[in-house]
Design a protein around this motif. Structure first.
Motif, PDB file in Angstrom:
ATOM      1  N   GLY A  51      43.901  39.833  35.664  1.00  0.00           N
ATOM      2  CA  GLY A  51      43.455  39.821  37.057  1.00  0.00           C
ATOM      3  C   GLY A  51      44.088  40.927  37.877  1.00  0.00           C
ATOM      4  O   GLY A  51      43.438  41.509  38.758  1.00  0.00           O
ATOM      5  N   ASP A  54      42.374  44.174  36.967  1.00  0.00           N
ATOM      6  CA  ASP A  54      41.060  44.231  37.618  1.00  0.00           C
ATOM      7  C   ASP A  54      41.191  44.620  39.092  1.00  0.00           C
ATOM      8  O   ASP A  54      40.368  45.383  39.622  1.00  0.00           O
ATOM      9  CB  ASP A  54      40.358  42.879  37.503  1.00  0.00           C
ATOM     10  CG  ASP A  54      39.981  42.533  36.068  1.00  0.00           C
ATOM     11  OD1 ASP A  54      39.958  43.452  35.218  1.00  0.00           O
ATOM     12  OD2 ASP A  54      39.729  41.343  35.794  1.00  0.00           O
ATOM     13  N   LYS A  95      41.367  36.969  27.331  1.00  0.00           N
ATOM     14  CA  LYS A  95      42.167  37.831  28.187  1.00  0.00           C
ATOM     15  C   LYS A  95      43.323  38.437  27.406  1.00  0.00           C
ATOM     16  O   LYS A  95      43.739  37.922  26.374  1.00  0.00           O
ATOM     17  CB  LYS A  95      42.733  37.050  29.384  1.00  0.00           C
ATOM     18  CG  LYS A  95      41.682  36.485  30.332  1.00  0.00           C
ATOM     19  CD  LYS A  95      42.364  35.744  31.467  1.00  0.00           C
ATOM     20  CE  LYS A  95      41.356  35.142  32.440  1.00  0.00           C
ATOM     21  NZ  LYS A  95      42.041  34.401  33.528  1.00  0.00           N
ATOM     22  N   ASN A 300      52.613  39.934  39.345  1.00  0.00           N
ATOM     23  CA  ASN A 300      51.282  39.340  39.271  1.00  0.00           C
ATOM     24  C   ASN A 300      51.051  38.305  40.373  1.00  0.00           C
ATOM     25  O   ASN A 300      49.926  38.187  40.875  1.00  0.00           O
ATOM     26  CB  ASN A 300      51.092  38.713  37.884  1.00  0.00           C
ATOM     27  CG  ASN A 300      51.094  39.753  36.783  1.00  0.00           C
ATOM     28  OD1 ASN A 300      50.221  40.607  36.721  1.00  0.00           O
ATOM     29  ND2 ASN A 300      52.094  39.719  35.925  1.00  0.00           N
ATOM     30  N   SER A 304      48.160  38.318  43.279  1.00  0.00           N
ATOM     31  CA  SER A 304      47.266  37.205  43.611  1.00  0.00           C
ATOM     32  C   SER A 304      47.342  36.869  45.104  1.00  0.00           C
ATOM     33  O   SER A 304      46.324  36.528  45.719  1.00  0.00           O
ATOM     34  CB  SER A 304      47.581  35.975  42.756  1.00  0.00           C
ATOM     35  OG  SER A 304      48.828  35.406  43.073  1.00  0.00           O
ATOM     36  N   HIS A 307      45.109  39.278  46.680  1.00  0.00           N
ATOM     37  CA  HIS A 307      43.705  38.912  46.441  1.00  0.00           C
ATOM     38  C   HIS A 307      43.214  37.928  47.497  1.00  0.00           C
ATOM     39  O   HIS A 307      42.179  38.147  48.143  1.00  0.00           O
ATOM     40  CB  HIS A 307      43.568  38.291  45.047  1.00  0.00           C
ATOM     41  CG  HIS A 307      42.238  37.646  44.789  1.00  0.00           C
ATOM     42  ND1 HIS A 307      41.121  38.370  44.425  1.00  0.00           N
ATOM     43  CD2 HIS A 307      41.842  36.350  44.879  1.00  0.00           C
ATOM     44  CE1 HIS A 307      40.096  37.547  44.280  1.00  0.00           C
ATOM     45  NE2 HIS A 307      40.507  36.316  44.552  1.00  0.00           N
ATOM     46  N   PRO A 391      43.114  31.890  36.447  1.00  0.00           N
ATOM     47  CA  PRO A 391      42.126  32.548  37.333  1.00  0.00           C
ATOM     48  C   PRO A 391      42.493  32.379  38.798  1.00  0.00           C
ATOM     49  O   PRO A 391      43.153  31.411  39.189  1.00  0.00           O
ATOM     50  CB  PRO A 391      40.814  31.818  36.997  1.00  0.00           C
ATOM     51  CG  PRO A 391      41.235  30.510  36.399  1.00  0.00           C
ATOM     52  CD  PRO A 391      42.509  30.773  35.679  1.00  0.00           C
ATOM     53  N   PHE A 392      42.074  33.347  39.612  1.00  0.00           N
ATOM     54  CA  PHE A 392      42.346  33.267  41.046  1.00  0.00           C
ATOM     55  C   PHE A 392      41.602  32.106  41.676  1.00  0.00           C
ATOM     56  O   PHE A 392      42.036  31.538  42.656  1.00  0.00           O
ATOM     57  CB  PHE A 392      41.920  34.574  41.747  1.00  0.00           C
ATOM     58  CG  PHE A 392      42.762  35.751  41.372  1.00  0.00           C
ATOM     59  CD1 PHE A 392      44.111  35.630  41.127  1.00  0.00           C
ATOM     60  CD2 PHE A 392      42.193  37.013  41.239  1.00  0.00           C
ATOM     61  CE1 PHE A 392      44.896  36.716  40.779  1.00  0.00           C
ATOM     62  CE2 PHE A 392      42.963  38.124  40.894  1.00  0.00           C
ATOM     63  CZ  PHE A 392      44.319  37.974  40.672  1.00  0.00           C
TER      64      PHE A 392
END
Length: 392
Positions: A51, A54, A95, A300, A304, A307, A391-392
């Motif tokens: 993630g 990405d 992943k 990470n 997030s 995000h 996952p977010f």
């Protein structure tokens, strides 16, 4: 000076947020108390979840990452002298993780800011936050010997654990949770070929050890140490001798040694501040939470946060809706606590605690759980799911 979003701190969280907002046509200004060289020189983690990769692609800074980053689809778990591989794709996650140093991520984001002619205000001194209660959020600092005032709609604190942002929350609003671990990590960076293509987490009777890497020719190794130890006590020879011994007959003889480029001791702790928003002031990254490096979640989690915050800010500035911003703290904290749990579990699984020494049953239970992990497909799947990033 006026802007839509004022950001404190030019670490990965602040830089990534600013870059993503720029892609959406939203103005931002970053204040950073250190020089660019100082920020670039920080040695930090280098394991990126899918993630996070990405998001860097979305920000337009993923080119070098894909050229130089090392894709990993598994890790090693070593105990009783035997290394066991746990794969990610084989666990049906679809992943991987990418080894690419946080220093490199920071450089790429800084270069993107420079390319658009909007560098952070480096060496901004005495940054202060005002106007939150009055609805006129403002950042003030000294820049190049003169006062600088930035009027904002939103302020985001990405200024780390010791920054001014969290300290600006009213004390009766903020709740904090902390666990300090009774040991640290002694880390060495060296230009030697990694001993393995994938990371190896090692539970040894003398403590934890990790074989990691930054590139195909640069290695990062860690061993568990006491909190009261100093780097000066550890010569390169002593470090390599201890590391090779801890990795045993299967891995130890394969470890290449060489002069250390960097050597440091990092304490381990878990920390969470709730909530991550007070009116127009938001927290992201280490200003709100810190995790032990065992599970590679620090950078990470910062991504997030960015995000969720980017989604809320884009919605707010494009439609006027505050729903995304209103939900930001709860959404971010749900993922934070999940990562705190995983890092806590992984740390307890791989390290030597005082109770291991005083109560033999604790160590026996630790080994029993490791045995279960490497034999159970369900346990492997759970580790893989958390390690590559939920996952977010």
């Amino acid at each position: 000076m006026k802007t839509q979003v004022g950001i404190i701190g030019s670490g990965p969280a602040g830089l990534l947020l600013s870059q993503l907002l720029h892609k959406q046509g939203i103005d931002s200004v970053i204040l950073e108390k250190h020089s660019r060289a100082h920020v670039e020189g920080r040695i930090r983690a280098g394991i990126l979840e899918q993630g996070t990769v990405d998001m860097l692609d979305e920000a337009g800074v993923g080119e070098r990452l894909h050229e130089e980053g090392l894709i990993h689809d598994g890790i090693g778990i070593q105990f009783n002298g035997v290394n066991h591989r746990i794969g990610f794709k084989a666990r049906d996650t679809g992943k991987t993780v990418t080894v690419y140093g946080q220093t490199e991520v920071t450089k790429d984001l800084m270069d993107a800011h420079a390319a658009r002619g909007q560098d952070p205000f480096y060496e901004a001194e005495d940054v202060r936050i005002s106007g939150i209660e009055a609805g006129t959020p403002t950042l003030k600092c000294l820049f190049q010997g003169k006062g600088l005032e930035v009027q904002c709609k939103i302020i985001v604190g990405c200024d780390g654990y010791h920054g001014v942002s969290r300290q600006s929350f009213p004390s009766d609003v903020l709740n904090t949770f902390e666990r300090v671990y009774p040991f640290g990590w002694l880390g060495v960076l060296a230009d030697v070929k990694p001993v393995s293509e994938e990371l190896i987490y090692n539970n040894h009777k003398n403590g934890f050890a990790l074989a990691s890497q930054r590139s195909a020719t640069r290695s990062r190794y860690y061993i568990q140490c006491e909190l009261n130890e100093s780097v000066e006590e550890w010569s390169d020879d002593r470090f390599w001798e201890t590391l090779i011994h801890m990795f045993g007959e299967e891995v130890g003889p394969k470890i290449e040694t060489g002069p250390s480029i960097e050597k440091s001791i990092a304490p381990l702790r878990s920390f969470v501040a709730e909530p991550m928003r007070y009116k127009s002031l938001f927290l992201a990254g280490d200003s709100a939470h810190v995790v032990p490096p065992t599970g590679a979640k620090g950078l990470n989690l910062a991504a997030s946060d960015v995000h969720y915050l980017t989604e809320g800010l884009v919605d707010y500035f494009s439609t006027g809706s505050t729903s995304g911003l209103d939900l930001y703290s709860d959404r971010a904290l749900a993922r934070v606590w999940t990562a705190i749990r995983f890092s806590w579990w992984f740390t307890h699984l791989t390290h030597r605690f005082p109770e291991n020494e005083t109560h033999g049953m604790a160590y026996k239970l630790q080994i029993a759980e490791l045995e279960y992990l490497v034999q159970s497909e369900s346990a492997k799947a759970s580790l893989a799911e958390n390690y590559v990033g939920l996952p977010f």
